[in-house]
Motif scaffolding. Structure first.
Motif, PDB file in Angstrom:
ATOM      1  N   LEU A 116     -50.167  17.913 -47.640  1.00 23.56           N
ATOM      2  CA  LEU A 116     -50.798  16.611 -46.923  1.00 23.56           C
ATOM      3  C   LEU A 116     -51.126  15.556 -48.104  1.00 23.56           C
ATOM      4  N   TYR A 117     -51.655  16.011 -49.468  1.00 23.90           N
ATOM      5  CA  TYR A 117     -52.167  15.238 -50.306  1.00 23.90           C
ATOM      6  C   TYR A 117     -50.884  14.723 -51.319  1.00 23.90           C
ATOM      7  N   GLY A 119     -47.679  14.663 -50.653  1.00 25.91           N
ATOM      8  CA  GLY A 119     -46.847  13.640 -49.834  1.00 25.91           C
ATOM      9  C   GLY A 119     -45.481  14.506 -49.537  1.00 25.91           C
ATOM     10  N   CYS A 122     -44.233  15.563 -44.115  1.00 30.61           N
ATOM     11  CA  CYS A 122     -43.879  14.113 -43.575  1.00 30.61           C
ATOM     12  C   CYS A 122     -44.682  13.783 -42.178  1.00 30.61           C
ATOM     13  N   GLY A 123     -45.375  14.687 -41.905  1.00 34.02           N
ATOM     14  CA  GLY A 123     -46.311  14.702 -40.723  1.00 34.02           C
ATOM     15  C   GLY A 123     -47.098  15.788 -40.223  1.00 34.02           C
ATOM     16  N   MET A 141     -55.465   9.498 -44.668  1.00 35.87           N
ATOM     17  CA  MET A 141     -54.162   9.578 -45.548  1.00 35.87           C
ATOM     18  C   MET A 141     -53.254   8.822 -44.996  1.00 35.87           C
ATOM     19  N   LYS A 142     -53.339   8.180 -43.862  1.00 38.33           N
ATOM     20  CA  LYS A 142     -52.319   7.368 -43.339  1.00 38.33           C
ATOM     21  C   LYS A 142     -50.816   8.145 -43.186  1.00 38.33           C
ATOM     22  N   ILE A 143     -51.121   9.588 -43.260  1.00 34.47           N
ATOM     23  CA  ILE A 143     -49.831  10.213 -42.892  1.00 34.47           C
ATOM     24  C   ILE A 143     -49.821  10.355 -41.431  1.00 34.47           C
ATOM     25  N   SER A 145     -49.917  11.632 -37.802  1.00 31.59           N
ATOM     26  CA  SER A 145     -50.571  12.583 -37.215  1.00 31.59           C
ATOM     27  C   SER A 145     -50.473  12.657 -35.912  1.00 31.59           C
ATOM     28  N   THR A 161     -55.399   7.763 -34.739  1.00 31.49           N
ATOM     29  CA  THR A 161     -54.156   8.630 -34.533  1.00 31.49           C
ATOM     30  C   THR A 161     -53.763   9.116 -33.180  1.00 31.49           C
ATOM     31  N   ILE A 318     -43.207   8.811 -37.333  1.00 32.32           N
ATOM     32  CA  ILE A 318     -42.745   9.033 -38.543  1.00 32.32           C
ATOM     33  C   ILE A 318     -41.774   7.843 -38.739  1.00 32.32           C
TER      34      ILE A 318
END
Length: 342
Positions: A116-117, A119, A122-123, A141-143, A145, A161, A318
């Protein structure tokens, strides 16, 4: 990379018997396909994690990358139904899945998967990890989720989220209304109300529905500290608590089927007849409720629907990261069996 895991380690981590794990490892009959799949997934994910690998569990390449499913283990059947539908939906859309398991003995040192750090993922979908710092870290992280369920104070991460959980209020309100119509005036609750949003909804709806009928929930007739329910002596300890209640309530609403099963055994060993003396309702609709004597009424939380919905929401996130966040409640349905006379 560690290649072997002992049967004891696997059994302890998954709350299964050594015999069950041994049958799976040695490819013998007598184990359900869902249990086999759970054990296989666990071994595969542990090899990935111990080897510091960020490769997905699926062996074939996927065009869109992979999603991390991070969770604290609990309730094998419910979890497996969620996982199966998450994985199937992701696979149909070109994604694969990597598991990250948080065990109870590492709960004080929650670690975020490295993928997750860096990159490479993708989710992320998270289940049964209710630690505010953990949530803050992931949402910062803006990933993309999706969290399955949330804190009882649902405002903490709303709009930060996507959240998917079961709708718990309608079935509890309906059941309590029906019990009162049939003459019940005393109710008990089994479960820790503040563990998560969905359980808090069950607790709060029970109290509010009673108040609508000018009744009050007597907390002395409830078991709110449920940590011991996962211990070998859970039935005997429950019997002691029932003894201290004096007169038990006419109806017990349980926040999970596990609690309902243990409570049913404790009541019957204490000389009570179900549902003549007391009625019991669980929550989740695990298959074990059908094998109890008497069979247990429950609420079907539809983990298959929750799993599929989570994956769909994540895929949409995503593709469209700037969409407003969603808080989705998935329908649940009452399943009446022999532990209630409704």
């Amino acid at each position: 990379m560690r290649e072997q895991f002992t049967i004891n380690e696997i059994a302890e981590a998954l709350n299964l018997s050594r015999n069950t794990v041994s049958k799976v490892v040695n490819n013998k009959d007598g184990v359900s396909s869902k249990t086999k799949e759970l054990v296989t997934r666990y071994i595969s994910s542990q090899k990935q994690l111990h080897g510091n690998s960020s490769l997905p569990l699926t062996s074939h390449p996927q065009s869109n990358g992979y999603v991390v499913f991070t969770y604290r283990y609990e309730n094998a059947e419910y979890l497996n139904n969620i996982l199966s539908n998450v994985e199937a939906t992701l696979k149909l859309n070109g994604y694969s899945l990597l598991l990250n398991i948080i065990r109870d003995d590492t709960a004080d040192e929650l670690s975020i998967p490295t993928s997750l750090y860096d990159g490479s993922a993708c989710g992320v979908i998270s289940f049964n990890i209710f630690d505010q710092q953990y949530w803050k870290e992931i949402t910062s992280m803006k990933i993309p989720s999706v969290f399955i369920d949330t804190f009882y104070a649902s405002y903490l991460f709303a709009n930060k989220t996507d959240i998917v959980t079961v709708e718990s209020t309608q079935p509890i309100h309906f059941l309590v209304d029906r019990f009162i119509e049939k003459g019940a005036v005393s109710f008990g609750f089994i479960g820790y109300p503040y563990y998560c949003y969905s359980i808090f909804q069950r607790w709060n709806t029970l109290k509010q529905t009673l108040e609508e009928h000018d009744l009050i929930l007597d907390e002395s007739k409830c078991i709110l500290n449920t940590d011991y329910f996962y211990e070998p002596d859970a039935v005997s300890r429950t019997k002691e608590l029932l003894k201290h209640m004096g007169k038990i309530p006419e109806v017990f609403i349980c926040s999970s089927d596990l609690y309902a099963i243990i409570l049913s055994k404790a009541l019957q060993e204490s000389g009570y007849h179900i549902p003549v003396d007391v009625s019991i309702v669980g929550f989740d609709n695990c298959t074990e409720t059908q094998r109890q004597t008497p069979s247990l009424s429950t609420v079907d939380a539809h983990p298959d629907l929750i799993g599929k919905t989570c994956a769909q929401v994540l895929i949409e996130r995503i593709s469209n990261p700037d969409l407003p966040h969603k808080f989705i409640l998935c329908q649940s349905d009452i399943v009446l069996r022999e532990s209630t006379d409704l």
